[in-house]
Design a protein around this motif. Structure first.
Motif, PDB file in Angstrom:
ATOM      1  N   LEU A 157       0.834  -1.201   0.000  1.00 50.45           N
ATOM      2  CA  LEU A 157       0.000   0.000   0.000  1.00 50.45           C
ATOM      3  C   LEU A 157       0.871   1.253   0.000  1.00 50.45           C
ATOM      4  O   LEU A 157       0.644   2.182  -0.790  1.00 50.45           O
ATOM      5  N   VAL A 158       1.874   1.282   0.867  1.00 46.01           N
ATOM      6  CA  VAL A 158       2.766   2.448   0.954  1.00 46.01           C
ATOM      7  C   VAL A 158       3.503   2.650  -0.367  1.00 46.01           C
ATOM      8  O   VAL A 158       3.557   3.765  -0.898  1.00 46.01           O
ATOM      9  N   LEU A 159       4.053   1.577  -0.926  1.00 42.21           N
ATOM     10  CA  LEU A 159       4.802   1.695  -2.181  1.00 42.21           C
ATOM     11  C   LEU A 159       3.922   2.223  -3.309  1.00 42.21           C
ATOM     12  O   LEU A 159       4.304   3.149  -4.024  1.00 42.21           O
ATOM     13  N   ALA A 160       2.739   1.645  -3.460  1.00 44.22           N
ATOM     14  CA  ALA A 160       1.846   2.079  -4.544  1.00 44.22           C
ATOM     15  C   ALA A 160       1.421   3.531  -4.360  1.00 44.22           C
ATOM     16  O   ALA A 160       1.380   4.305  -5.325  1.00 44.22           O
ATOM     17  N   THR A 161       1.142   3.912  -3.133  1.00 48.25           N
ATOM     18  CA  THR A 161       0.700   5.284  -2.866  1.00 48.25           C
ATOM     19  C   THR A 161       1.828   6.284  -3.121  1.00 48.25           C
ATOM     20  O   THR A 161       1.629   7.299  -3.797  1.00 48.25           O
ATOM     21  N   PHE A 165       2.103   9.367  -5.890  1.00 51.54           N
ATOM     22  CA  PHE A 165       2.448  10.757  -5.591  1.00 51.54           C
ATOM     23  C   PHE A 165       3.646  11.213  -6.427  1.00 51.54           C
ATOM     24  O   PHE A 165       3.689  12.348  -6.907  1.00 51.54           O
ATOM     25  N   LEU A 166       4.641  10.337  -6.597  1.00 49.11           N
ATOM     26  CA  LEU A 166       5.816  10.702  -7.390  1.00 49.11           C
ATOM     27  C   LEU A 166       5.447  10.948  -8.841  1.00 49.11           C
ATOM     28  O   LEU A 166       5.904  11.915  -9.455  1.00 49.11           O
ATOM     29  N   ILE A 167       4.622  10.075  -9.388  1.00 47.69           N
ATOM     30  CA  ILE A 167       4.194  10.254 -10.783  1.00 47.69           C
ATOM     31  C   ILE A 167       3.443  11.567 -10.931  1.00 47.69           C
ATOM     32  O   ILE A 167       3.673  12.336 -11.865  1.00 47.69           O
TER      33      ILE A 167
END
Length: 197
Positions: A157-161, A165-167
């Motif tokens: 969840l943290v990685l995908a979120t 945000f980075l994208i």
């Protein structure tokens, strides 16, 4: 026979391969992925494209190895920030990790994810390897008493979120919205941890 296996027959060949990779990695960090080619990499390394092909399978292999190297650096810097934050909670560690991930100098790594989305047949490894590099470290930041499944789910969840945000940030998103979203993620992590109490 691949280029890598040719160069690893001797310690000298492996040392040369590492030296070339470091020079190409520095060029990639400074100039990004735009117009990356074997010839550009050879200029950056002060050699010929034929020498690079002796040590690497092709331009895509060289690009993957350089991106992995840059990611390793970002992971190490991010984990150091997370651990040095003084926070014992996952939320505090992620808050300390975020500035390292969002640093403008890491733009090339986010470009690599874009390549994986643009041409998955050719660059899928850039996206897949990113998850494989980050997930174990995010899992390790989770509270020790959590089950392995819970750690994995929260880390994903943290990685995908954070990737979202980075994208958004790299494509001209609204920084105020990204900040609000990040704050919401941190609050969600705080609630997740508070559920144990």
């Amino acid at each position: 026979m691949t280029g890598y296996s040719r160069s690893t027959r001797s310690p000298r060949g492996e040392a040369r391969r590492r030296e070339l990779l470091e020079l190409v990695t520095e060029d990639l960090a400074a100039n990004g992925l735009v117009d990356f080619s074997l010839r550009r990499a050879a200029r950056a390394a002060g050699t010929t494209h034929k020498v690079l092909l002796y040590h690497f399978d092709n331009a895509d292999d060289l690009l993957l190895q350089a991106v992995l190297r840059l990611r390793d650096r970002r992971v190490v810097a991010g984990l150091a920030a997370a651990r040095e934050s003084g926070g014992d909670s996952l939320a505090a560690r992620i808050r300390a990790l975020w500035p390292v991930l969002a640093d403008e100098r890491a733009r090339v790594l986010d470009q690599a994810i874009g390549l994986a989305m643009y041409d998955p047949a050719r660059y899928a490894a850039l996206g897949r390897e990113a998850s494989q590099q980050y997930l174990p470290h995010l899992v390790a930041l989770c509270p020790e008493h959590w089950s392995a499944r819970r750690k994995q789910e929260v880390a994903e969840l943290v990685l995908a979120t954070l990737r979202g945000f980075l994208i958004d940030a790299r494509t001209g998103g609204d920084s105020a919205s990204d900040s609000a979203g990040f704050d919401a993620l941190v609050r969600a992590l705080e609630r997740e941890e508070a559920a144990d109490e």
